[in-house]
Write a protein that holds these residues in place. Structure first.
Motif, PDB file in Angstrom:
ATOM      1  N   PHE A   1       0.864  -1.176   0.000  1.00 47.21           N
ATOM      2  CA  PHE A   1       0.000   0.000   0.000  1.00 47.21           C
ATOM      3  C   PHE A   1       0.895   1.218   0.000  1.00 47.21           C
ATOM      4  O   PHE A   1       1.572   1.495   0.980  1.00 47.21           O
ATOM      5  N   GLU A   2       0.911   1.936  -1.113  1.00 46.48           N
ATOM      6  CA  GLU A   2       1.794   3.094  -1.242  1.00 46.48           C
ATOM      7  C   GLU A   2       1.067   4.193  -1.994  1.00 46.48           C
ATOM      8  O   GLU A   2       0.403   3.947  -2.994  1.00 46.48           O
ATOM      9  N   LEU A   3       1.176   5.396  -1.484  1.00 43.46           N
ATOM     10  CA  LEU A   3       0.634   6.553  -2.178  1.00 43.46           C
ATOM     11  C   LEU A   3       1.749   7.173  -3.008  1.00 43.46           C
ATOM     12  O   LEU A   3       2.819   7.483  -2.494  1.00 43.46           O
ATOM     13  N   LYS A   4       1.492   7.324  -4.280  1.00 44.16           N
ATOM     14  CA  LYS A   4       2.489   7.874  -5.201  1.00 44.16           C
ATOM     15  C   LYS A   4       2.661   9.372  -4.956  1.00 44.16           C
ATOM     16  O   LYS A   4       1.714  10.074  -4.587  1.00 44.16           O
ATOM     17  N   PRO A   5       3.869   9.885  -5.182  1.00 47.54           N
ATOM     18  CA  PRO A   5       4.112  11.328  -4.991  1.00 47.54           C
ATOM     19  C   PRO A   5       3.191  12.208  -5.838  1.00 47.54           C
ATOM     20  O   PRO A   5       2.790  13.277  -5.403  1.00 47.54           O
ATOM     21  N   SER A   6       2.811  11.747  -7.022  1.00 50.26           N
ATOM     22  CA  SER A   6       1.923  12.546  -7.878  1.00 50.26           C
ATOM     23  C   SER A   6       0.539  12.711  -7.232  1.00 50.26           C
ATOM     24  O   SER A   6      -0.092  13.756  -7.369  1.00 50.26           O
ATOM     25  N   PHE A   7       0.081  11.676  -6.501  1.00 49.65           N
ATOM     26  CA  PHE A   7      -1.200  11.779  -5.806  1.00 49.65           C
ATOM     27  C   PHE A   7      -1.107  12.796  -4.674  1.00 49.65           C
ATOM     28  O   PHE A   7      -2.007  13.611  -4.477  1.00 49.65           O
ATOM     29  N   ILE A   8      -0.002  12.759  -3.936  1.00 51.56           N
ATOM     30  CA  ILE A   8       0.193  13.717  -2.834  1.00 51.56           C
ATOM     31  C   ILE A   8       0.271  15.137  -3.389  1.00 51.56           C
ATOM     32  O   ILE A   8      -0.308  16.067  -2.819  1.00 51.56           O
ATOM     33  N   GLN A   9       0.951  15.326  -4.513  1.00 53.75           N
ATOM     34  CA  GLN A   9       1.030  16.652  -5.127  1.00 53.75           C
ATOM     35  C   GLN A   9      -0.349  17.141  -5.563  1.00 53.75           C
ATOM     36  O   GLN A   9      -0.678  18.321  -5.416  1.00 53.75           O
ATOM     37  N   MET A  10      -1.157  16.217  -6.096  1.00 54.12           N
ATOM     38  CA  MET A  10      -2.511  16.583  -6.509  1.00 54.12           C
ATOM     39  C   MET A  10      -3.321  17.046  -5.294  1.00 54.12           C
ATOM     40  O   MET A  10      -4.050  18.040  -5.366  1.00 54.12           O
ATOM     41  N   LEU A  11      -3.170  16.361  -4.179  1.00 48.91           N
ATOM     42  CA  LEU A  11      -3.862  16.772  -2.956  1.00 48.91           C
ATOM     43  C   LEU A  11      -3.392  18.151  -2.496  1.00 48.91           C
ATOM     44  O   LEU A  11      -4.191  18.992  -2.105  1.00 48.91           O
ATOM     45  N   GLN A  12      -2.088  18.367  -2.536  1.00 52.56           N
ATOM     46  CA  GLN A  12      -1.546  19.641  -2.075  1.00 52.56           C
ATOM     47  C   GLN A  12      -2.030  20.794  -2.942  1.00 52.56           C
ATOM     48  O   GLN A  12      -2.276  21.891  -2.443  1.00 52.56           O
TER      49      GLN A  12
ATOM     50  N   ALA B   1      -6.402  20.673  -2.563  1.00 49.99           N
ATOM     51  CA  ALA B   1      -7.102  20.618  -1.273  1.00 49.99           C
ATOM     52  C   ALA B   1      -6.290  21.231  -0.146  1.00 49.99           C
ATOM     53  O   ALA B   1      -6.456  20.863   1.003  1.00 49.99           O
ATOM     54  N   GLN B   2      -5.436  22.172  -0.458  1.00 47.42           N
ATOM     55  CA  GLN B   2      -4.614  22.816   0.569  1.00 47.42           C
ATOM     56  C   GLN B   2      -5.468  23.767   1.396  1.00 47.42           C
ATOM     57  O   GLN B   2      -6.242  24.548   0.855  1.00 47.42           O
ATOM     58  N   PHE B   3      -5.342  23.682   2.708  1.00 48.84           N
ATOM     59  CA  PHE B   3      -6.083  24.566   3.611  1.00 48.84           C
ATOM     60  C   PHE B   3      -5.086  25.287   4.504  1.00 48.84           C
ATOM     61  O   PHE B   3      -4.276  24.666   5.171  1.00 48.84           O
ATOM     62  N   ASN B   4      -5.158  26.611   4.519  1.00 48.20           N
ATOM     63  CA  ASN B   4      -4.205  27.409   5.290  1.00 48.20           C
ATOM     64  C   ASN B   4      -4.833  28.079   6.511  1.00 48.20           C
ATOM     65  O   ASN B   4      -4.148  28.721   7.284  1.00 48.20           O
ATOM     66  N   GLY B   5      -6.146  27.960   6.656  1.00 51.08           N
ATOM     67  CA  GLY B   5      -6.819  28.550   7.806  1.00 51.08           C
ATOM     68  C   GLY B   5      -7.031  30.050   7.687  1.00 51.08           C
ATOM     69  O   GLY B   5      -7.252  30.723   8.697  1.00 51.08           O
ATOM     70  N   LEU B   6      -6.981  30.580   6.494  1.00 50.63           N
ATOM     71  CA  LEU B   6      -7.194  32.009   6.296  1.00 50.63           C
ATOM     72  C   LEU B   6      -8.670  32.351   6.462  1.00 50.63           C
ATOM     73  O   LEU B   6      -9.545  31.484   6.345  1.00 50.63           O
ATOM     74  N   ALA B   7      -8.951  33.602   6.730  1.00 51.10           N
ATOM     75  CA  ALA B   7     -10.317  34.043   7.012  1.00 51.10           C
ATOM     76  C   ALA B   7     -11.255  33.821   5.824  1.00 51.10           C
ATOM     77  O   ALA B   7     -12.442  33.559   6.003  1.00 51.10           O
ATOM     78  N   ASP B   8     -10.734  33.907   4.599  1.00 46.19           N
ATOM     79  CA  ASP B   8     -11.603  33.765   3.425  1.00 46.19           C
ATOM     80  C   ASP B   8     -11.720  32.316   2.944  1.00 46.19           C
ATOM     81  O   ASP B   8     -12.382  32.051   1.948  1.00 46.19           O
ATOM     82  N   GLU B   9     -11.117  31.358   3.645  1.00 47.43           N
ATOM     83  CA  GLU B   9     -11.194  29.954   3.251  1.00 47.43           C
ATOM     84  C   GLU B   9     -12.338  29.254   3.984  1.00 47.43           C
ATOM     85  O   GLU B   9     -12.597  29.526   5.156  1.00 47.43           O
ATOM     86  N   ASP B  10     -12.984  28.367   3.280  1.00 45.97           N
ATOM     87  CA  ASP B  10     -14.099  27.615   3.851  1.00 45.97           C
ATOM     88  C   ASP B  10     -13.611  26.206   4.208  1.00 45.97           C
ATOM     89  O   ASP B  10     -13.250  25.437   3.313  1.00 45.97           O
ATOM     90  N   PRO B  11     -13.567  25.845   5.489  1.00 48.00           N
ATOM     91  CA  PRO B  11     -13.081  24.520   5.871  1.00 48.00           C
ATOM     92  C   PRO B  11     -13.954  23.392   5.320  1.00 48.00           C
ATOM     93  O   PRO B  11     -13.447  22.321   4.996  1.00 48.00           O
ATOM     94  N   ASN B  12     -15.243  23.624   5.189  1.00 48.55           N
ATOM     95  CA  ASN B  12     -16.116  22.600   4.622  1.00 48.55           C
ATOM     96  C   ASN B  12     -15.786  22.334   3.157  1.00 48.55           C
ATOM     97  O   ASN B  12     -15.793  21.193   2.703  1.00 48.55           O
TER      98      ASN B  12
ATOM     99  N   GLU C   1     -14.461  18.848   1.468  1.00 47.81           N
ATOM    100  CA  GLU C   1     -15.133  18.324   0.278  1.00 47.81           C
ATOM    101  C   GLU C   1     -14.134  18.065  -0.847  1.00 47.81           C
ATOM    102  O   GLU C   1     -14.161  17.015  -1.491  1.00 47.81           O
ATOM    103  N   ASN C   2     -13.216  19.011  -1.078  1.00 48.50           N
ATOM    104  CA  ASN C   2     -12.192  18.836  -2.113  1.00 48.50           C
ATOM    105  C   ASN C   2     -11.260  17.682  -1.776  1.00 48.50           C
ATOM    106  O   ASN C   2     -10.898  16.884  -2.646  1.00 48.50           O
ATOM    107  N   PHE C   3     -10.868  17.582  -0.512  1.00 48.05           N
ATOM    108  CA  PHE C   3      -9.987  16.502  -0.074  1.00 48.05           C
ATOM    109  C   PHE C   3     -10.630  15.138  -0.332  1.00 48.05           C
ATOM    110  O   PHE C   3     -10.005  14.238  -0.899  1.00 48.05           O
ATOM    111  N   LEU C   4     -11.886  14.985   0.074  1.00 46.22           N
ATOM    112  CA  LEU C   4     -12.581  13.710  -0.123  1.00 46.22           C
ATOM    113  C   LEU C   4     -12.787  13.396  -1.597  1.00 46.22           C
ATOM    114  O   LEU C   4     -12.685  12.240  -2.014  1.00 46.22           O
ATOM    115  N   GLU C   5     -13.044  14.419  -2.396  1.00 43.08           N
ATOM    116  CA  GLU C   5     -13.233  14.230  -3.833  1.00 43.08           C
ATOM    117  C   GLU C   5     -11.955  13.708  -4.489  1.00 43.08           C
ATOM    118  O   GLU C   5     -11.997  12.781  -5.294  1.00 43.08           O
ATOM    119  N   VAL C   6     -10.823  14.264  -4.124  1.00 45.25           N
ATOM    120  CA  VAL C   6      -9.549  13.802  -4.683  1.00 45.25           C
ATOM    121  C   VAL C   6      -9.228  12.396  -4.179  1.00 45.25           C
ATOM    122  O   VAL C   6      -8.782  11.535  -4.938  1.00 45.25           O
TER     123      VAL C   6
END
Length: 93
Positions: free
Chosen positions: A36-47, A50-61, A65-70
């Protein structure tokens, strides 16, 4: 002395949960796959998508949703979706 400490506690002290003796509710699911291995290209796609920085204009929901979709793109025999989600997060960090 104990009575004095009880009198000095505020209402918020009583509302705070006690963490002594508790265990994490996150349990790693069993993985029956041999390799069971996650390829680096999959991790890059997630980054990138689906990157979340906690900024005021970002929606955690929206982030979740984007994370689960990927993560739904990836299917491996013998590996549950929960295992892929946890592996994605731990590999990503």
């Amino acid at each position: 002395m104990a009575e004095q400490n009880e009198q000095q506690r505020t209402l918020s002290d009583y509302a705070r949960p006690a963490v002594m003796g508790t265990q994490s509710s996150i349990v790693r699911p069993p993985i029956t796959a041999n390799n069971f291995e996650l390829k680096p290209s999959f991790i890059q796609m997630l980054q990138q998508s689906a990157q979340f920085n906690g900024l005021a204009d970002e929606d955690p929901n929206s982030h979740i949703e984007n994370f689960l979709e990927v993560c739904d793109i990836l299917k491996i025999n013998g590996v549950t979706d929960d295992a892929i989600h946890l592996a994605s997060i731990t590999t990503w960090e």
